[in-house]
Scaffold this motif. Structure first.
Motif, PDB file in Angstrom:
ATOM      1  N   CYS A   1      15.248  -3.059  11.662  1.00  0.00           N
ATOM      2  CA  CYS A   1      14.509  -2.506  12.800  1.00  0.00           C
ATOM      3  C   CYS A   1      14.723  -1.007  12.943  1.00  0.00           C
ATOM      4  CB  CYS A   1      14.926  -3.211  14.092  1.00  0.00           C
ATOM      5  SG  CYS A   1      14.389  -4.926  14.228  1.00  0.00           S
ATOM      6  N   LEU A   2      15.947  -0.567  12.691  1.00  0.00           N
ATOM      7  CA  LEU A   2      16.281   0.845  12.892  1.00  0.00           C
ATOM      8  C   LEU A   2      15.471   1.773  11.988  1.00  0.00           C
ATOM      9  CD1 LEU A   2      20.157   0.626  13.320  1.00  0.00           C
ATOM     10  CD2 LEU A   2      18.474   1.211  15.071  1.00  0.00           C
ATOM     11  N   ILE A   3      15.110   1.280  10.807  1.00  0.00           N
ATOM     12  CA  ILE A   3      14.336   2.129   9.894  1.00  0.00           C
ATOM     13  C   ILE A   3      12.887   1.663   9.786  1.00  0.00           C
ATOM     14  CG2 ILE A   3      16.373   2.732   8.567  1.00  0.00           C
ATOM     15  CD1 ILE A   3      15.453   0.793   6.405  1.00  0.00           C
ATOM     16  N   SER A   4      12.547   0.617  10.526  1.00  0.00           N
ATOM     17  CA  SER A   4      11.195   0.059  10.434  1.00  0.00           C
ATOM     18  C   SER A   4      10.135   1.080  10.801  1.00  0.00           C
ATOM     19  CB  SER A   4      11.074  -1.168  11.347  1.00  0.00           C
ATOM     20  OG  SER A   4       9.789  -1.723  11.300  1.00  0.00           O
ATOM     21  N   GLY A   5      10.320   1.770  11.928  1.00  0.00           N
ATOM     22  CA  GLY A   5       9.340   2.756  12.359  1.00  0.00           C
ATOM     23  C   GLY A   5       9.233   3.919  11.399  1.00  0.00           C
ATOM     24  N   VAL A   6      10.370   4.343  10.842  1.00  0.00           N
ATOM     25  CA  VAL A   6      10.373   5.466   9.902  1.00  0.00           C
ATOM     26  C   VAL A   6       9.611   5.102   8.631  1.00  0.00           C
ATOM     27  CG1 VAL A   6      11.854   6.979   8.527  1.00  0.00           C
ATOM     28  CG2 VAL A   6      12.562   6.280  10.819  1.00  0.00           C
ATOM     29  N   VAL A   7       9.777   3.861   8.160  1.00  0.00           N
ATOM     30  CA  VAL A   7       9.094   3.410   6.945  1.00  0.00           C
ATOM     31  C   VAL A   7       7.606   3.189   7.208  1.00  0.00           C
ATOM     32  CG1 VAL A   7       8.918   1.514   5.298  1.00  0.00           C
ATOM     33  CG2 VAL A   7      11.165   2.375   5.977  1.00  0.00           C
ATOM     34  N   THR A   8       7.290   2.677   8.373  1.00  0.00           N
ATOM     35  CA  THR A   8       5.908   2.324   8.689  1.00  0.00           C
ATOM     36  C   THR A   8       4.991   3.524   8.779  1.00  0.00           C
ATOM     37  OG1 THR A   8       6.582   0.343   9.896  1.00  0.00           O
ATOM     38  CG2 THR A   8       4.433   1.242  10.434  1.00  0.00           C
ATOM     39  N   GLN A   9       5.471   4.619   9.362  1.00  0.00           N
ATOM     40  CA  GLN A   9       4.601   5.768   9.610  1.00  0.00           C
ATOM     41  C   GLN A   9       4.012   6.361   8.333  1.00  0.00           C
ATOM     42  OE1 GLN A   9       3.395   6.452  12.471  1.00  0.00           O
ATOM     43  NE2 GLN A   9       2.184   8.171  11.698  1.00  0.00           N
ATOM     44  N   PRO A  10       4.791   6.620   7.290  1.00  0.00           N
ATOM     45  CA  PRO A  10       4.170   7.183   6.077  1.00  0.00           C
ATOM     46  C   PRO A  10       3.370   6.179   5.259  1.00  0.00           C
ATOM     47  CG  PRO A  10       6.528   6.910   5.755  1.00  0.00           C
ATOM     48  CD  PRO A  10       6.263   6.616   7.198  1.00  0.00           C
ATOM     49  N   LEU A  11       3.779   4.892   5.268  1.00  0.00           N
ATOM     50  CA  LEU A  11       3.104   3.894   4.439  1.00  0.00           C
ATOM     51  C   LEU A  11       1.854   3.326   5.089  1.00  0.00           C
ATOM     52  CD1 LEU A  11       6.110   1.808   3.026  1.00  0.00           C
ATOM     53  CD2 LEU A  11       4.697   3.469   1.806  1.00  0.00           C
ATOM     54  N   GLY A  12       1.826   3.285   6.405  1.00  0.00           N
ATOM     55  CA  GLY A  12       0.730   2.629   7.110  1.00  0.00           C
ATOM     56  C   GLY A  12       1.115   1.230   7.523  1.00  0.00           C
ATOM     57  N   ARG A  13       0.408   0.706   8.515  1.00  0.00           N
ATOM     58  CA  ARG A  13       0.754  -0.611   9.064  1.00  0.00           C
ATOM     59  C   ARG A  13       0.465  -1.729   8.061  1.00  0.00           C
ATOM     60  NH1 ARG A  13       2.386   3.447  12.078  1.00  0.00           N
ATOM     61  NH2 ARG A  13       1.421   3.673  14.126  1.00  0.00           N
ATOM     62  N   ARG A  14      -0.737  -1.716   7.473  1.00  0.00           N
ATOM     63  CA  ARG A  14      -1.133  -2.803   6.589  1.00  0.00           C
ATOM     64  C   ARG A  14      -0.299  -2.835   5.308  1.00  0.00           C
ATOM     65  NH1 ARG A  14      -6.593  -2.931   3.118  1.00  0.00           N
ATOM     66  NH2 ARG A  14      -5.309  -1.357   2.088  1.00  0.00           N
ATOM     67  N   ARG A  15      -0.140  -1.692   4.659  1.00  0.00           N
ATOM     68  CA  ARG A  15       0.617  -1.672   3.409  1.00  0.00           C
ATOM     69  C   ARG A  15       2.072  -2.055   3.628  1.00  0.00           C
ATOM     70  NH1 ARG A  15       0.141   3.618  -0.161  1.00  0.00           N
ATOM     71  NH2 ARG A  15      -2.028   2.910  -0.113  1.00  0.00           N
ATOM     72  N   SER A  16       2.641  -1.647   4.756  1.00  0.00           N
ATOM     73  CA  SER A  16       4.026  -2.015   5.055  1.00  0.00           C
ATOM     74  C   SER A  16       4.170  -3.530   5.155  1.00  0.00           C
ATOM     75  CB  SER A  16       4.473  -1.362   6.370  1.00  0.00           C
ATOM     76  OG  SER A  16       4.480   0.040   6.267  1.00  0.00           O
ATOM     77  N   MET A  17       3.237  -4.167   5.885  1.00  0.00           N
ATOM     78  CA  MET A  17       3.290  -5.631   6.008  1.00  0.00           C
ATOM     79  C   MET A  17       3.132  -6.304   4.651  1.00  0.00           C
ATOM     80  SD  MET A  17       1.262  -6.486   9.559  1.00  0.00           S
ATOM     81  CE  MET A  17      -0.269  -5.651   9.127  1.00  0.00           C
ATOM     82  N   GLN A  18       2.276  -5.742   3.810  1.00  0.00           N
ATOM     83  CA  GLN A  18       2.025  -6.334   2.495  1.00  0.00           C
ATOM     84  C   GLN A  18       3.281  -6.283   1.628  1.00  0.00           C
ATOM     85  OE1 GLN A  18      -1.274  -4.454   0.469  1.00  0.00           O
ATOM     86  NE2 GLN A  18      -2.047  -6.471  -0.130  1.00  0.00           N
ATOM     87  N   LEU A  19       3.934  -5.142   1.595  1.00  0.00           N
ATOM     88  CA  LEU A  19       5.120  -4.983   0.754  1.00  0.00           C
ATOM     89  C   LEU A  19       6.284  -5.845   1.230  1.00  0.00           C
ATOM     90  CD1 LEU A  19       5.045  -1.117   0.130  1.00  0.00           C
ATOM     91  CD2 LEU A  19       4.383  -2.941  -1.455  1.00  0.00           C
TER      92      LEU A  19
END
Length: 524
Positions: free
Chosen positions: A80-98
């Motif tokens: 959770c602590l890095i979830s927002g940091v990872v999500t912003q550059p990758l995008g919502r959909r691609r993050s969920m996919q990976l």
């Protein structure tokens, strides 16, 4: 009076718009179904790992079992602590996919496990992956949905998680834990594939200056219409994005660090409320009961065996989530939460009292259980068969009450109460508080029962629920039908939402005007 042709066209457009958003959320929710199956998996593991023979490398004692029920909850916050940091550059959909990839790996590791430490490490990995999921899943719904649908679509997340838990409980009734892991592998594969067919969120695409893709995404989400049909809403979103960027730049001058942003009233007030709601979900009894459900049902001398009763519990959780989905728009979050916690208070107090007089003070070990019946001297077996249905029913009703209200509260609010610039990070932090409190609750339950007895634990669940009603009455505003900007203004102290549900929804243009007004206020 005949309906005008234009009115018919509008109604049809709205219907298609709703359908497209529902389809996007359903595909997103398959990710959550896989997560729900991982949440329900320890319930299958605990009885089997407890009853194995001494010396078996896959056998665990009480301390090890407590880790099986809780270790994934303590590793979720790390994600959770890095979830927002990872999500912003990758995008919502691609993050969920990976994120489906680590779930595929964990189900395979379960299947090939030969030692207890393999299981524990795998639970920790699965929890970490679940934490990474928090920000993209929560922000996706908030950014693709219209205000009048946002509450219902956000509530569907808890329905899907409950469905995943229910599916896992049912699988555990018929298959051993390794075969169940192999079946569970199919869900992340399906999710990874289907996510190719839904769009990224328009606000994220606009933030990355991918304007053509943003307009195409919006046209898809509003019913697969032409680009001209969404031109007005697109311009409003673009204007909002520019205003928010200006506001962000202005705040950066006045508040140059993220630390100061997180110290603002815009963050502290809603985060405190959400943290309290997270604690309520666990300490009202819902989470530990689901984790240790087989043992609890056996201890209550359930009329059916523990695994069958647990499967019933999974179905009830799903029904509770569906009921919540249906009534939240009519009753709102406040009333739904009060009804939920009130029912939990009554059911668990009555159940604790029953166990006290029935002298059911500890959890039965699986080795002493055969098809849901323990030793013949127990209170419930000495009495008529009808009596044994009473604690079973009270427990089911208590879990249903918790699931149909308080269970969804933090997850539906998190996408609404924070400003755009900190929403993803705040979602990750809220997820951290949720799982830390869940870990504490699950890890300490067995020791707490040894100190205060099983009835004492259920009386505690009841007392926590009653306390929750009183505190939420004074702190929880009604957000159903309100725009994101109105909700943010409330927690910033600029206005008051009130406790009534708004039936007439403001459009995006009105929300844009509110943003401009707020910007002018802050720049003076």
């Amino acid at each position: 009076m005949a309906r005008k042709k234009g009115d018919t066209k509008i109604c049809c457009f709205l219907s298609r718009s709703t359908l497209s958003q529902i389809i996007a959320v359903i595909v997103k929710n398959i990710v959550l179904m896989g997560y729900g199956m991982s949440v329900g998996y320890p319930t299958i593991l605990i009885p089997d790992l407890s009853r194995r023979n001494i010396g078996d490398p896959l056998r665990l004692g009480p301390e090890g079992i407590s880790w099986v029920g809780s270790i994934s909850l303590i590793t979720v916050p790390l994600g959770c602590l890095i979830s927002g940091v990872v999500t912003q550059p990758l995008g919502r959909r691609r993050s969920m996919q990976l994120l489906n990839i680590p779930y595929c790996i964990t189900w395979l590791i379960y299947y090939f496990s030969t030692d207890a430490w393999h299981v524990l490490v795998n639970l920790a990995i699965g929890g970490f992956a679940g934490g990474l999921m928090e920000a993209p899943v929560l922000t996706y719904v908030a950014e693709i949905s219209q205000p009048h649908l946002r509450g219902t679509l956000a509530s569907s997340a808890s329905v899907t998680v409950a469905a995943g838990i229910m599916i896992q409980f049912i699988i555990g009734k018929f298959l051993d834990w390794k075969s169940a892991a192999l079946c569970s592998l199919l869900v992340p594969i399906l999710s990874f594939t289907l996510l190719f067919f839904i769009p990224e969120t328009p606000p994220w695409l606009i933030s990355k200056k991918r304007y053509d893709e943003a307009k195409e995404s919006l046209a898809w989400l509003r019913g697969w219409v032409s680009l001209q049909d969404v031109e007005k809403e697109y311009e409003e979103l673009l204007s909002n994005s520019r205003i928010n960027e200006q506001m962000k730049q202005h705040r950066m001058v006045r508040k140059p660090s993220m630390v100061k942003s997180l110290m603002s009233r815009n963050f502290i007030r809603p985060f405190t409320l959400l943290t309290f709601a997270c604690c309520l979900v666990h300490f009202c009894g819902l989470t530990p009961i689901q984790t240790y459900s087989v043992k609890i049902f056996n201890s209550l001398h359930s009329p059916v065996d523990g695994h069958s009763a647990t499967a019933v519990l999974g179905v009830v959780c799903l029904i509770g989530s569906l009921v919540c989905l249906l009534i939240v728009r009519k009753c709102g979050r406040r009333k739904t939460s009060f009804i939920s916690l009130g029912g939990t208070t009554i059911c668990f107090f009555v159940l604790g009292t029953y166990m006290h007089f029935a002298k059911i003070n500890t959890l039965e070990e699986p080795s002493n259980v055969s098809h849901g019946v323990t030793n013949s001297t127990s209170f419930a077996v000495e009495h008529s068969g009808q009596v044994t249905w009473f604690p079973f029913t009270a427990l089911i009703l208590g879990v249903f009450s918790a699931q149909m209200g308080i269970r969804l509260l933090p997850w539906t609010l998190v996408g609404e109460v924070f400003p755009d610039e900190i929403r993803a990070i705040a979602a990750g932090m809220m997820g951290t508080s949720y799982y830390v409190s869940g870990f504490i609750c699950n890890k300490t339950l067995l020791k707490y029962i040894s100190l205060v007895s099983l009835p004492g634990a259920f009386w505690t669940f009841s007392a926590v629920s009653a306390t929750g009603v009183m505190i939420l009455y004074f702190t929880l505003p009604e957000t159903e039908g309100k725009t994101l900007q109105e909700i943010i203004d409330h927690f910033a102290g600029n206005s008051k939402l009130g406790n009534n549900i708004r039936k007439k929804i403001k459009n995006v243009g009105e929300e844009n005007q509110q943003s401009e007004k707020l910007y002018r206020f802050e720049t003076t």
